[in-house]
Design a protein around this motif. Sequence first.
Motif, PDB file in Angstrom:
ATOM      1  N   ARG A  68       0.487  11.902  -7.163  1.00 40.65           N
ATOM      2  CA  ARG A  68       0.008  13.234  -7.524  1.00 40.65           C
ATOM      3  C   ARG A  68      -1.292  13.559  -6.811  1.00 40.65           C
ATOM      4  NH1 ARG A  68       1.026  11.541 -12.879  1.00 40.65           N
ATOM      5  NH2 ARG A  68      -1.185  11.723 -13.392  1.00 40.65           N
ATOM      6  N   VAL A  69      -2.201  12.587  -6.768  1.00 43.99           N
ATOM      7  CA  VAL A  69      -3.502  12.840  -6.141  1.00 43.99           C
ATOM      8  C   VAL A  69      -3.366  12.924  -4.625  1.00 43.99           C
ATOM      9  CG1 VAL A  69      -5.807  11.902  -5.769  1.00 43.99           C
ATOM     10  CG2 VAL A  69      -4.770  11.794  -8.040  1.00 43.99           C
ATOM     11  N   LEU A  70      -2.594  12.026  -4.022  1.00 48.35           N
ATOM     12  CA  LEU A  70      -2.483  11.991  -2.566  1.00 48.35           C
ATOM     13  C   LEU A  70      -1.592  13.094  -2.009  1.00 48.35           C
ATOM     14  CD1 LEU A  70      -2.227   8.145  -1.910  1.00 48.35           C
ATOM     15  CD2 LEU A  70      -4.238   9.627  -1.783  1.00 48.35           C
ATOM     16  N   ALA A  71      -0.976  13.859  -2.874  1.00 51.43           N
ATOM     17  CA  ALA A  71      -0.190  14.988  -2.376  1.00 51.43           C
ATOM     18  C   ALA A  71      -1.078  16.013  -1.681  1.00 51.43           C
ATOM     19  CB  ALA A  71       0.571  15.641  -3.532  1.00 51.43           C
ATOM     20  N   ASP A  72      -2.329  16.091  -2.092  1.00 48.71           N
ATOM     21  CA  ASP A  72      -3.301  16.983  -1.445  1.00 48.71           C
ATOM     22  C   ASP A  72      -4.237  16.124  -0.601  1.00 48.71           C
ATOM     23  OD1 ASP A  72      -4.801  19.107  -0.693  1.00 48.71           O
ATOM     24  OD2 ASP A  72      -5.777  19.406  -2.634  1.00 48.71           O
ATOM     25  N   VAL A  73      -3.698  15.554   0.468  1.00 46.81           N
ATOM     26  CA  VAL A  73      -4.394  14.509   1.201  1.00 46.81           C
ATOM     27  C   VAL A  73      -5.484  15.037   2.123  1.00 46.81           C
ATOM     28  CG1 VAL A  73      -2.900  14.450   3.236  1.00 46.81           C
ATOM     29  CG2 VAL A  73      -3.906  12.314   2.388  1.00 46.81           C
ATOM     30  N   PRO A  93       0.828  -1.211   0.000  1.00 45.58           N
ATOM     31  CA  PRO A  93       0.000   0.000   0.000  1.00 45.58           C
ATOM     32  C   PRO A  93       0.860   1.257   0.000  1.00 45.58           C
ATOM     33  CG  PRO A  93       0.097  -0.911   2.200  1.00 45.58           C
ATOM     34  CD  PRO A  93       0.842  -1.873   1.305  1.00 45.58           C
ATOM     35  N   MET A  94       0.164   2.370  -0.205  1.00 43.31           N
ATOM     36  CA  MET A  94       0.812   3.674  -0.162  1.00 43.31           C
ATOM     37  C   MET A  94       0.254   4.440   1.032  1.00 43.31           C
ATOM     38  SD  MET A  94       1.020   6.562  -3.181  1.00 43.31           S
ATOM     39  CE  MET A  94       2.002   5.456  -4.186  1.00 43.31           C
ATOM     40  N   LEU A  95       1.127   5.189   1.713  1.00 41.40           N
ATOM     41  CA  LEU A  95       0.723   5.963   2.886  1.00 41.40           C
ATOM     42  C   LEU A  95       0.995   7.435   2.618  1.00 41.40           C
ATOM     43  CD1 LEU A  95      -0.293   5.897   5.844  1.00 41.40           C
ATOM     44  CD2 LEU A  95       2.114   5.765   6.544  1.00 41.40           C
ATOM     45  N   ALA A  96       0.001   8.258   2.945  1.00 42.93           N
ATOM     46  CA  ALA A  96       0.144   9.704   2.797  1.00 42.93           C
ATOM     47  C   ALA A  96      -0.551  10.368   3.969  1.00 42.93           C
ATOM     48  CB  ALA A  96      -0.458  10.180   1.476  1.00 42.93           C
ATOM     49  N   GLY A  97      -0.104  11.562   4.308  1.00 41.30           N
ATOM     50  CA  GLY A  97      -0.710  12.277   5.423  1.00 41.30           C
ATOM     51  C   GLY A  97      -0.346  13.738   5.407  1.00 41.30           C
ATOM     52  N   PRO A  98      -0.948  14.512   6.304  1.00 42.27           N
ATOM     53  CA  PRO A  98      -0.614  15.942   6.366  1.00 42.27           C
ATOM     54  C   PRO A  98       0.871  16.187   6.573  1.00 42.27           C
ATOM     55  CG  PRO A  98      -2.570  15.458   7.677  1.00 42.27           C
ATOM     56  CD  PRO A  98      -2.010  14.147   7.263  1.00 42.27           C
ATOM     57  N   GLU A  99       1.523  15.319   7.342  1.00 38.25           N
ATOM     58  CA  GLU A  99       2.956  15.451   7.579  1.00 38.25           C
ATOM     59  C   GLU A  99       3.733  14.320   6.921  1.00 38.25           C
ATOM     60  OE1 GLU A  99       3.947  18.121   8.996  1.00 38.25           O
ATOM     61  OE2 GLU A  99       1.913  18.770   9.541  1.00 38.25           O
ATOM     62  N   GLU A 100       3.113  13.634   5.976  1.00 38.12           N
ATOM     63  CA  GLU A 100       3.707  12.433   5.397  1.00 38.12           C
ATOM     64  C   GLU A 100       3.671  12.540   3.879  1.00 38.12           C
ATOM     65  OE1 GLU A 100       5.445   8.644   5.468  1.00 38.12           O
ATOM     66  OE2 GLU A 100       4.653   9.558   7.301  1.00 38.12           O
ATOM     67  N   THR A 101       4.827  12.601   3.218  1.00 37.89           N
ATOM     68  CA  THR A 101       4.889  12.600   1.757  1.00 37.89           C
ATOM     69  C   THR A 101       4.428  11.240   1.239  1.00 37.89           C
ATOM     70  OG1 THR A 101       6.742  14.126   1.796  1.00 37.89           O
ATOM     71  CG2 THR A 101       6.399  12.892  -0.234  1.00 37.89           C
ATOM     72  N   PRO A 102       3.583  11.210   0.215  1.00 37.02           N
ATOM     73  CA  PRO A 102       3.095   9.914  -0.289  1.00 37.02           C
ATOM     74  C   PRO A 102       4.248   8.979  -0.626  1.00 37.02           C
ATOM     75  CG  PRO A 102       1.865  11.708  -1.300  1.00 37.02           C
ATOM     76  CD  PRO A 102       2.977  12.339  -0.524  1.00 37.02           C
ATOM     77  N   VAL A 108       0.721   4.979  12.277  1.00 38.61           N
ATOM     78  CA  VAL A 108      -0.001   5.974  11.482  1.00 38.61           C
ATOM     79  C   VAL A 108      -0.466   7.078  12.424  1.00 38.61           C
ATOM     80  CG1 VAL A 108      -0.730   4.367   9.679  1.00 38.61           C
ATOM     81  CG2 VAL A 108      -2.147   4.669  11.711  1.00 38.61           C
ATOM     82  N   ALA A 109      -0.627   8.260  11.863  1.00 39.98           N
ATOM     83  CA  ALA A 109      -1.081   9.422  12.634  1.00 39.98           C
ATOM     84  C   ALA A 109      -2.529   9.731  12.288  1.00 39.98           C
ATOM     85  CB  ALA A 109      -0.189  10.625  12.329  1.00 39.98           C
ATOM     86  N   ASP A 110      -3.135  10.544  13.113  1.00 38.90           N
ATOM     87  CA  ASP A 110      -4.513  10.955  12.884  1.00 38.90           C
ATOM     88  C   ASP A 110      -4.594  11.729  11.562  1.00 38.90           C
ATOM     89  OD1 ASP A 110      -7.162  11.303  13.253  1.00 38.90           O
ATOM     90  OD2 ASP A 110      -6.991  12.893  14.748  1.00 38.90           O
ATOM     91  N   GLY A 111      -5.460  11.284  10.650  1.00 36.99           N
ATOM     92  CA  GLY A 111      -5.610  11.943   9.363  1.00 36.99           C
ATOM     93  C   GLY A 111      -4.787  11.351   8.249  1.00 36.99           C
ATOM     94  N   ASP A 112      -3.932  10.367   8.532  1.00 33.07           N
ATOM     95  CA  ASP A 112      -3.183   9.714   7.466  1.00 33.07           C
ATOM     96  C   ASP A 112      -4.141   8.929   6.561  1.00 33.07           C
ATOM     97  OD1 ASP A 112      -0.850  10.724   8.374  1.00 33.07           O
ATOM     98  OD2 ASP A 112      -0.016   8.824   9.113  1.00 33.07           O
TER      99      ASP A 112
END
Length: 783
Positions: A615-620, A550-559, A585-589
Amino acid sequence: MAGDTPLMIVDSSGKVVEWSHRAEELLGRPADEVIGRPVTDLLGSAPPVGSDDGDGPRQVDLRDVAAGPAGDGLHVQPLPWHDGSVVWKIFLPPANGTLPVIKAAVLEAMHAYAPGPLFVVDGELRVVSANAAAQHMCGTDLQRLKGRSLTAVWSLSAPADVERILRQVLASGAPAPGHVVPARPASDLQRTHLAISAFPLRDALGAVVMAADVTDQEKSRRRLRTMRAVRERVGRTLDVVATCQELVEALVPGFADVAVVEVVEPVVRGEKPPLSPLGRDVPLRRAAFAHGGGERQTRAHPVGDVRALFFPTPYAQVLVDLKPRAVVLGPDTPWLAADPARGRAILESGVRALLTAPLTLRGTVLGLLSLYRTRQADTFDDREVALILELATHTALSIDNARRYTHEHTIAAALQRHLLAPAPASQTAVETAHLNVPDDQGGGGWFDVFGLPGARTALVVGQVAGHGIQTATTMGQLRTVIHSLAALDLEPDELLARLDDTVTSLVRERKALPADDPLRRQPLSATCLCVMYDPFSRTCAIASAGHPPPMLAGPEETPRVLDLAVGAALGGGSGPPFATATVPVADGDVLALYTAALPAADRREDGTGPRLLPRVLADVDRPVQDLCDDVLYRLRGDALSGDAILLLARTHGFPADRAAAWPLDDDPTAPAIARRHARSQLATWGVDEDTTYATEEIVSELVTNALRYGAPPVRLRLIKDRTLTCEVHDSSPTAPRLRHAGTVDEGGRGLFICAQLAQNWGIRYNGQGKTVWTEQPLTQQPG
């Protein structure tokens, strides 16, 4: 010496206009010194033209040539010239007086015994002579043919092409054998084909044109070309409409000018075709249409139109008795009025001949093939009817194969839709959204989101290799097995190991099928990615069986794609054991699970990015459904090679006011203390008295078992979610066992009582020991 080959051509004013190579040899004068001068300059009384005082070529007097060894002098003959004037041909008589007689005999024999028409034309392609066959073909005698243009008296479909060939022969002096051209007598519908050969006369005086009827050979070639085209092009797809279009494109324009295929409407949907005779009210869909690009081509009905056939017409009758009809059409054809739209189109297009044949297989009717000829102006002969019947049978088999595939695909797609939840159930600590773009052939991709004990959430994405009903059925089996295994509180690696056992068992079952069963030859393999999210520890336990991580992205996490060990695909045989990776994982990831078709559709030809998901998950921070929609809108559907599935999950912590935990001392009073904690907390949550009483009993029994058979520390936790969960944790890995105590036994009834009071219970292990849990239904919604 050649017979009447001219030495020179002299115009009406006495000037030389042509000078042959033979004249250069005899008189020693080149053409550029003679042409344009009076012929008298060549006589002895005139000064020699271009005389040479040295050792140059010897020049001879024309009178010396005339008085040569033959002694017969020069012959002069008038000749029409290309500008309309009359010139004089000067030539030597033949050395042997019998040569003209032989030439005349040869020409007479050719005229009398040539197998086909023979014309002699001059340099302007005017007829000089024609044999009897040529006169018969032109429908007139030689006197009316002489002096007229060959292409004007010969009924040719392409006179300009023939004229071009003849002029090229005259210009180049090279013969042109065997050019096939169409010719059509005005009173006959049946077009003929002629092989025209042209041979130039010497000195560009004209040409001999011969023709041979090669109609039968050309028709045979056309039949062979048509058969080859249909067998090579029809049946390449498993789509009913596409198969029909392949047929008309193979038949037009080589065999017919217009082709139409109409298919029984239920067949297009994959349903069984009706038996013959076809009822008058059975609808047919116009599936394919093709025309040869004639000046007038009118369609009676658009492609896709659905209607029943009119009666009485040859079309309807063909589908009753399954016999083809070859018909000559004209304004007075009576049945055209029965189908006004089609009749009007036939008349406006100038159709002269119709051949309609049934598309039938094993006594069932699949459709109708109709062929028309307009520009070709040929009727359909018996051999062509037999050919179309053979090709119609071939096409009917291809259509039936496509129909069966459509039928199976429809069932597989419906099965897949029913096996997959239309929308995953919402979870308290997880927001989810999904994207599912099924493969056109009915693949075996699936996804799932379901709750686990302890407010945990399972996220699963998998792919069964292959297509069709069996693939969809296998997918449903694996999905059911995963639900059952997850209820046992297995870790992801253990779950995949048990799932692999299931797939291996299915593989053995396939290999045990009879040898003629096609399913036996279909390999069985699947991939699966399992994620279990715990909102209390804020971790994801992840394991993969041959599936993309899987891929993980978050407010403080680059995809980023998570780095974890990917095990072998399910059913692939022995391999390294599956491994579970624990990822914080953090809240909001946002966690993105997907099938392999999704990133493959976005990958460049060199295998590198940019990639769609990063590209899409950059604006998570956007809603997860918006993220899914954005992926869909950017997806290149033409590049998909299977089911494209995307499952997005945004993680949150569990609400603090809906969970409570207490450490318990290793003391005999711990069960009573645990009951008081439970009653107080349930009162705060507003739980009814019956549930509270049952919970107190469950807490008392579980804590007692933990103190008696487990190891400290002991902890109690209550969770109010969709159900009420009671958990008691201790440090011992020893599992309690449900048993039925005897009548006089003082203990042994703890888990039995818990099982009676709860709707579900189980044991979960981790590195710090075990957790025994129960679930009870709540009479009111959480919150």
